[in-house]
Design a protein around this motif. Structure first.
Motif, PDB file in Angstrom:
ATOM      1  N   PRO A  45      12.710  14.485   0.988  1.00 55.11           N
ATOM      2  CA  PRO A  45      12.341  13.677  -0.175  1.00 55.11           C
ATOM      3  C   PRO A  45      11.632  12.401   0.255  1.00 55.11           C
ATOM      4  N   LYS A  46      10.584  12.060  -0.440  1.00 59.39           N
ATOM      5  CA  LYS A  46       9.824  10.860  -0.105  1.00 59.39           C
ATOM      6  C   LYS A  46      10.509   9.629  -0.678  1.00 59.39           C
ATOM      7  N   ALA A  47      10.525   8.607   0.127  1.00 62.87           N
ATOM      8  CA  ALA A  47      11.070   7.335  -0.336  1.00 62.87           C
ATOM      9  C   ALA A  47      10.018   6.655  -1.211  1.00 62.87           C
ATOM     10  N   VAL A  48      10.477   5.958  -2.186  1.00 61.84           N
ATOM     11  CA  VAL A  48       9.571   5.228  -3.060  1.00 61.84           C
ATOM     12  C   VAL A  48       8.981   4.072  -2.272  1.00 61.84           C
ATOM     13  N   LYS A  49       7.677   3.995  -2.253  1.00 61.89           N
ATOM     14  CA  LYS A  49       7.022   2.921  -1.508  1.00 61.89           C
ATOM     15  C   LYS A  49       6.967   1.666  -2.365  1.00 61.89           C
ATOM     16  N   THR A  50       7.405   0.600  -1.775  1.00 52.90           N
ATOM     17  CA  THR A  50       7.307  -0.688  -2.453  1.00 52.90           C
ATOM     18  C   THR A  50       6.497  -1.599  -1.553  1.00 52.90           C
ATOM     19  N   SER A  51       5.647  -2.333  -2.167  1.00 54.63           N
ATOM     20  CA  SER A  51       4.840  -3.242  -1.364  1.00 54.63           C
ATOM     21  C   SER A  51       5.276  -4.668  -1.639  1.00 54.63           C
TER      22      SER A  51
END
Length: 99
Positions: A53-59
């Motif tokens: 599962p891909k982690a949610v990218k936060t910038s």
């Protein structure tokens, strides 16, 4: 006509029966899935499409305002932090804290 005490007892019995049935059916479903996985040689990653599962990218957003006294910063997004709100209410200008 049933009394309140009788109705509450019936509801408690139904709640227990519902809980027991949910637990039993869940256990049966898990056993069925495990059996199918063993029959076909599947793993948990196969069920996820073969990918983790891909982690949610936060910038991170660059700070726009800084408290010179404490070094605290604020990006200008979301609610104003307490230190900035208090300073603005105390007569300071928002521009005084610009980075």
């Amino acid at each position: 006509m049933a009394s309140l005490k009788d109705l509450l007892a019936q509801r408690a019995a139904l709640d227990k029966e519902i809980s027991d049935t949910q637990e039993r059916e869940r256990s049966e479903a898990i056993a069925k899935v495990r059996s199918l996985m063993a029959d076909y040689g599947l793993t948990a990653s196969d069920l996820a499409g073969g990918k983790a599962p891909k982690a949610v990218k936060t910038s991170k957003v660059a700070a726009k305002y800084r408290n010179q006294a404490t070094g605290e910063t604020w990006s200008g997004r979301g609610l104003q932090p307490k230190w900035l709100r208090a300073a603005v209410q105390g007569g300071a200008k928002l521009e005084d804290f610009a980075v």
